[in-house]
Design an enzyme around this catalytic site. Structure first.
Site, PDB file in Angstrom:
ATOM      1  N   ASP A  29       0.820  -1.223   0.000  1.00  0.00           N
ATOM      2  CA  ASP A  29       0.000   0.000   0.000  1.00  0.00           C
ATOM      3  C   ASP A  29       0.852   1.270   0.000  1.00  0.00           C
ATOM      4  OD1 ASP A  29      -2.218  -1.749   0.298  1.00  0.00           O
ATOM      5  OD2 ASP A  29      -1.978  -1.737   2.461  1.00  0.00           O
ATOM      6  N   GLU A  43     -11.101   0.928  -3.674  1.00  0.00           N
ATOM      7  CA  GLU A  43     -10.415   1.353  -2.447  1.00  0.00           C
ATOM      8  C   GLU A  43      -9.154   2.127  -2.816  1.00  0.00           C
ATOM      9  OE1 GLU A  43      -9.955  -2.555  -0.770  1.00  0.00           O
ATOM     10  OE2 GLU A  43      -8.220  -3.007  -2.002  1.00  0.00           O
TER      11      GLU A  43
HETATM   12  C1  6LW Z   1      -5.731  -2.015   2.217  1.00  0.00           C
HETATM   13  C2  6LW Z   1      -6.448  -2.064   0.932  1.00  0.00           C
HETATM   14  C3  6LW Z   1      -5.691  -3.114   0.315  1.00  0.00           C
HETATM   15  O1  6LW Z   1      -6.379  -1.259   3.169  1.00  0.00           O
HETATM   16  O2  6LW Z   1      -5.338  -4.019   1.258  1.00  0.00           O
HETATM   17  O3  6LW Z   1      -4.311  -3.380  -1.491  1.00  0.00           O
HETATM   18  C4  6LW Z   1      -5.691  -3.477   2.504  1.00  0.00           C
HETATM   19  N1  6LW Z   1      -5.310  -3.013  -0.883  1.00  0.00           N
HETATM   20  O4  6LW Z   1      -6.388  -0.928   0.187  1.00  0.00           O
HETATM   21  C5  6LW Z   1      -4.675  -3.837   3.544  1.00  0.00           C
HETATM   22  O5  6LW Z   1      -3.368  -3.674   3.053  1.00  0.00           O
END
Ligand code: 6LW
Length: 541
Positions: A33, A207
């Site tokens: 991330d 996300e």
């Molecule tokens: C993070 C989300 C994700 O909050 O995995 O790759 C979760 N994406 O964006 C935890 O790393």
């Protein structure tokens, strides 16, 4: 003579070529991330760190390729209560931004025992190396993760976050919300707007939002598809920050999902972008190297990819190739000599070097460096299987081929006491390579554990425990264990343990694998301790 000159020219040309490229991942090991920001000629990057302490690593670079670990945002127990948080809970997806002299870090704190499970907070600092402030809680009543701040040029500031979809939406659906934020009061103001739900018609897990303004457009970069093999980066844009946003017809702008597990780098997604002083654009994103075709035991790591804009002002990532490449051309920036830590730690420092982490925040005096030249672990009654504070000091597993060696001084006093090395993925998946005791004397054992199922791989009586050295040789996803009772007289303990146990595919979770020193008295009280003279993690490829 002419012949020699041409060889020299050829070699220097080769060297020139070698210097014009870099190797991905730029941050090997479990550094997922990534979020990045530029301040003048300096770049700062942060990652998720889950249940490990100190939390949220802060990296610094001037060339985007060579990074120095300058600190962590979470260094004080008072900032967050780690006690009892589950494996892969803790810090998810931080975002770093700089505005008017202040660094802002927004991040999700995950603890499933809370009412909602997610608390989204902001920490600030005037120096990115720290100290960072205590957290200001922005939301703890909405299901949502991955917060980011956007500073608009009209003086308004915004909070972006993943947010639940309307009831009845397809399985895994989620949205991206935006709302104004008053950063003096650390409060959301005005109305919340939903501005995205992913590019694919049945997109899952929209996300990781990041907002940028360029030539009159607001660009919303997000991740979708879930953080596994179907992960992707997509983009949409609008002339109005609150939308409506138009999806780019060229989406996803970066993914390896179309290659499934046939790609040696999988999981590509969750990105942030940065414009250099030389006007180049670069993207950082997460991805994972696979071993033996499928095993991802490093977890999700940080990659760097070039980016440009097409004639219609949409982003093109990895021009010409459309993929994250293991060897990539360097950014047009002067080389940065990042301070590198030696592979071997002799424990001569008064505090742990920054790459060492503990599982949650250990009780005071669980470990210390007061015996100069030694790391001392005081045996804790808890072990790696509890959501507790074990005596474990570790670092991220990060090489495809590497040797892990340590020198242990330990006198077990009961059958419950053990100390040595551990390879740790979570409370449900790990391996101990430890010196212990049975009624006949001292024994060396290797025990793997998956859920509550333990397998003893090796057990041998050890006569001389005064100069015990333990070595683990990793070759791809195979781990071979050696020990030596006198200086470097290595004997084989166990050959080719398959590391699939540590893979996300087999053992789940968001975090990769750690390797480190460990001691426990397994449920009994103990005043005993183990001393480690040094720890070496040597890159072999
Ligand atoms: C993070 C989300 C994700 O909050 O995995 O790759 C979760 N994406 O964006 C935890 O790393």
């Amino acid at each position: 003579m002419k012949y020699i000159v041409s060889i020299v020219l050829f070699l220097s040309m080769l060297q020139g070529l070698a210097q014009s490229t870099f190797r991905n991942p730029i941050l090997p090991g479990a550094y997922p991330d990534p979020s990045i920001c530029r301040v003048g000629d300096d770049y700062y990057l942060v990652n998720s760190s889950f249940e490990y302490f100190p939390g949220v690593p802060i990296w610094h670079s001037k060339d985007l390729v060579n990074w120095e670990l300058i600190g962590h945002a979470v260094t004080r127990a008072k900032q967050f209560d780690y006690s009892g948080i589950c494996s892969s809970c803790g810090f998810w997806a931080p975002s770093i931004r700089f505005h008017k002299g202040l660094y802002y870090l927004s991040v999700t704190w995950v603890d499933w025992r809370m009412k909602v499970g997610f608390k989204n907070v902001i920490l600030t600092a005037t120096n990115p190396a720290g100290p960072w402030s205590d957290p200001s809680v922005i939301t703890d009543d909405i299901w949502g993760i991955d917060p980011a701040i956007f500073f608009d040029d009209d003086g308004k500031n915004y909070w972006l976050m993943n947010h639940p979809a309307e009831p009845g939406a397809h399985q895994g659906a989620s949205t991206i919300m935006i709302q104004q934020i008053d950063l003096a009061a650390m409060k959301l103001i005005g109305e919340k707007k939903i501005i995205g739900k992913g590019a694919q018609i049945d997109a899952k897990y929209a996300e990781g939002p990041k907002m940028f303004k360029k030539d009159g457009y607001y660009y919303l970069f997000i991740a979708e598809g879930g953080t596994g093999v179907n992960h992707a980066v997509t983009v949409s844009r609008s002339k109005n920050i609150e939308g409506p946003y138009e999806n780019f017809q060229g989406n996803p702008i970066l993914t390896h999902r179309n290659m499934g597990y046939t790609s040696p780098i999988i999981n590509i997604g969750h990105a942030d972008i940065v414009k250099t002083a030389n006007k180049e654009w670069w993207m950082v994103c997460l991805g994972s190297r696979t071993l033996a075709g499928t095993d991802n035991i490093f977890g999700r790591e940080t990659y760097l990819v070039p980016m440009t804009w097409d004639k219609d002002q949409w982003p093109i990532v990895s021009p010409q190739y459309g993929q994250v490449r293991a060897e990539e051309r360097k950014p047009n920036l002067p080389e940065f000599k990042a301070a590198q830590f030696a592979s071997k730690d002799d424990f001569e420092t008064s505090s742990l070097l920054p790459y060492w982490v503990t599982i949650r925040i250990p009780k005071e005096n669980t470990y210390h460096l007061k015996n100069k030249g030694f790391l001392t672990l005081n045996l804790q009654s808890c072990s790696l299987k509890e959501l507790s504070e074990p005596a474990f000091v570790g670092q991220r597993l990060r090489y495809k081929q590497g040797d892990i060696i340590t020198n242990l001084s330990f006198q077990p006093k009961s059958e419950k006491e053990e100390a040595g090395l551990a390879i740790y993925k979570s409370d449900k998946a790990y391996l101990r390579y430890v010196l212990s005791k049975n009624k006949n004397g001292n024994i060396l054992t290797i025990i793997s554990r998956k859920d509550s199922f333990e397998v003893v791989l090796f057990r041998k009586e050890i006569l001389d425990i005064n100069a015990l050295q333990l070595k683990i040789i990793q070759q791809e996803n195979k781990f071979t264990f050696y020990y030596s009772e006198s200086q470097n007289a290595w004997q084989l303990a166990y050959k080719d343990f398959t590391g699939s146990l540590f893979s996300v595919e087999e053992s789940g979770g968001f975090m990769g694998t750690m390797v480190g020193m460990y001691a426990s008295s397994n449920g009994s009280e103990s005043k005993n301790f183990a001393k480690f003279d040094w720890f070496d993690y040597i890159l072999k490829n």
